[in-house]
Design a protein around this motif. Structure first.
Motif, PDB file in Angstrom:
ATOM      1  N   ARG A   1       2.937   5.866  -2.782  1.00 42.68           N
ATOM      2  CA  ARG A   1       4.071   6.759  -3.057  1.00 42.68           C
ATOM      3  C   ARG A   1       4.342   6.922  -4.549  1.00 42.68           C
ATOM      4  NH1 ARG A   1       7.292   9.569  -4.824  1.00 42.68           N
ATOM      5  NH2 ARG A   1       9.381  10.050  -4.122  1.00 42.68           N
ATOM      6  N   TYR A   2       4.274   5.852  -5.306  1.00 44.73           N
ATOM      7  CA  TYR A   2       4.663   5.927  -6.713  1.00 44.73           C
ATOM      8  C   TYR A   2       3.501   6.029  -7.692  1.00 44.73           C
ATOM      9  CZ  TYR A   2       9.408   5.268  -5.332  1.00 44.73           C
ATOM     10  OH  TYR A   2      10.636   5.466  -4.757  1.00 44.73           O
ATOM     11  N   TRP A   3       2.278   5.843  -7.214  1.00 42.36           N
ATOM     12  CA  TRP A   3       1.149   5.933  -8.126  1.00 42.36           C
ATOM     13  C   TRP A   3       0.158   6.990  -7.674  1.00 42.36           C
ATOM     14  CZ3 TRP A   3      -3.538   2.258  -8.431  1.00 42.36           C
ATOM     15  CH2 TRP A   3      -4.308   2.576  -9.554  1.00 42.36           C
ATOM     16  N   LEU A   4      -0.370   6.890  -6.465  1.00 44.05           N
ATOM     17  CA  LEU A   4      -1.458   7.768  -6.046  1.00 44.05           C
ATOM     18  C   LEU A   4      -1.007   9.140  -5.563  1.00 44.05           C
ATOM     19  CD1 LEU A   4      -3.627   5.143  -4.146  1.00 44.05           C
ATOM     20  CD2 LEU A   4      -3.847   5.912  -6.509  1.00 44.05           C
ATOM     21  N   TYR A   5       0.113   9.213  -4.851  1.00 42.10           N
ATOM     22  CA  TYR A   5       0.567  10.481  -4.268  1.00 42.10           C
ATOM     23  C   TYR A   5       2.007  10.776  -4.641  1.00 42.10           C
ATOM     24  CZ  TYR A   5      -3.683  10.063  -1.569  1.00 42.10           C
ATOM     25  OH  TYR A   5      -4.989   9.931  -1.208  1.00 42.10           O
ATOM     26  N   ARG A   6       2.323  10.674  -5.917  1.00 40.07           N
ATOM     27  CA  ARG A   6       3.690  10.916  -6.375  1.00 40.07           C
ATOM     28  C   ARG A   6       3.971  12.416  -6.409  1.00 40.07           C
ATOM     29  NH1 ARG A   6       0.288   9.635 -10.177  1.00 40.07           N
ATOM     30  NH2 ARG A   6       0.195  10.856 -12.075  1.00 40.07           N
ATOM     31  N   ASP A   7       5.221  12.771  -6.643  1.00 38.81           N
ATOM     32  CA  ASP A   7       5.624  14.173  -6.693  1.00 38.81           C
ATOM     33  C   ASP A   7       4.784  14.943  -7.707  1.00 38.81           C
ATOM     34  OD1 ASP A   7       7.590  13.708  -4.817  1.00 38.81           O
ATOM     35  OD2 ASP A   7       9.175  13.411  -6.309  1.00 38.81           O
ATOM     36  N   GLY A   8       4.263  16.080  -7.271  1.00 44.02           N
ATOM     37  CA  GLY A   8       3.482  16.932  -8.148  1.00 44.02           C
ATOM     38  C   GLY A   8       2.016  16.550  -8.264  1.00 44.02           C
ATOM     39  N   VAL A   9       1.596  15.485  -7.587  1.00 42.55           N
ATOM     40  CA  VAL A   9       0.204  15.047  -7.650  1.00 42.55           C
ATOM     41  C   VAL A   9      -0.298  14.879  -6.218  1.00 42.55           C
ATOM     42  CG1 VAL A   9      -1.353  13.211  -8.404  1.00 42.55           C
ATOM     43  CG2 VAL A   9       0.582  13.867  -9.838  1.00 42.55           C
TER      44      VAL A   9
ATOM     45  N   ILE B   1       0.832  -1.205   0.000  1.00 38.86           N
ATOM     46  CA  ILE B   1       0.000   0.000   0.000  1.00 38.86           C
ATOM     47  C   ILE B   1       0.868   1.257   0.000  1.00 38.86           C
ATOM     48  CG2 ILE B   1      -1.633   1.348   1.394  1.00 38.86           C
ATOM     49  CD1 ILE B   1      -2.859  -1.433   2.196  1.00 38.86           C
ATOM     50  N   VAL B   2       1.900   1.276   0.823  1.00 38.09           N
ATOM     51  CA  VAL B   2       2.801   2.436   0.881  1.00 38.09           C
ATOM     52  C   VAL B   2       3.500   2.628  -0.463  1.00 38.09           C
ATOM     53  CG1 VAL B   2       4.928   3.323   1.927  1.00 38.09           C
ATOM     54  CG2 VAL B   2       3.105   2.408   3.381  1.00 38.09           C
ATOM     55  N   LEU B   3       3.985   1.552  -1.041  1.00 36.09           N
ATOM     56  CA  LEU B   3       4.655   1.631  -2.336  1.00 36.09           C
ATOM     57  C   LEU B   3       3.703   2.141  -3.419  1.00 36.09           C
ATOM     58  CD1 LEU B   3       7.315   1.009  -3.854  1.00 36.09           C
ATOM     59  CD2 LEU B   3       6.390  -1.265  -4.296  1.00 36.09           C
TER      60      LEU B   3
END
Length: 147
Positions: A76-84, A71-73
């Motif tokens: 971090r990389y799909w749902l709440y990535r940098d700029g989103v 879930i964290v992965l």
């Protein structure tokens, strides 16, 4: 939509604008993801299945740890990535994936409980990892591969 001093847009311009807005939404919803992301997720989902081979208290802890890591992965990389600030996944797009993974886990649970065939979790781990890797391959083909 405000038309401004130039009046209403032509049907062609309106269609192009709607297509661009849809493409922009997809770019946020479906970012390019690196190959390792899907390898890590496949490993974690397989670990959830394999954890069922441990004694019950250890299985619960290992399942929880692997699920939290996945879930964290994903976050971090799909749902709440940098700029989103957050992405709303499309349930219709994820339906077959979720049905495959959850159906496999449920099937393993039923088989083990009714027959005592503990080894079914090994088969389940291979199947769910394959589902994640296959989905990742299709996803990266459709939306690109991040470095």
């Amino acid at each position: 939509m405000a038309t401004g001093p130039h009046g209403s847009p032509s049907p062609h311009d309106a269609r192009e604008t709607l297509q661009q807005l849809s493409a922009d939404a997809d770019a946020v919803r479906y970012p390019p993801l690196p190959r390792w992301f899907f390898l890590a997720q496949a490993t974690l989902v397989a670990a959830i299945c394999l954890a069922q081979l441990l004694p019950p208290s250890d299985a619960r802890n290992a399942t929880f740890a692997a699920a939290v890591a996945a879930i964290v992965l994903g976050g971090r990389y799909w749902l709440y990535r940098d700029g989103v600030s957050g992405v709303t996944p499309s349930l219709s797009d994820m339906g077959l994936f979720l049905a495959g993974v959850l159906g496999t886990v449920l099937g393993c649970l039923v088989v083990e409980e009714t027959t005592g065939a503990w080894w079914i979790w090994i088969v389940g781990a291979v199947v769910v990892a394959g589902i994640v890797l296959g989905t990742g391959h299709s996803y990266r083909k459709a939306y690109g591969d991040a470095a």
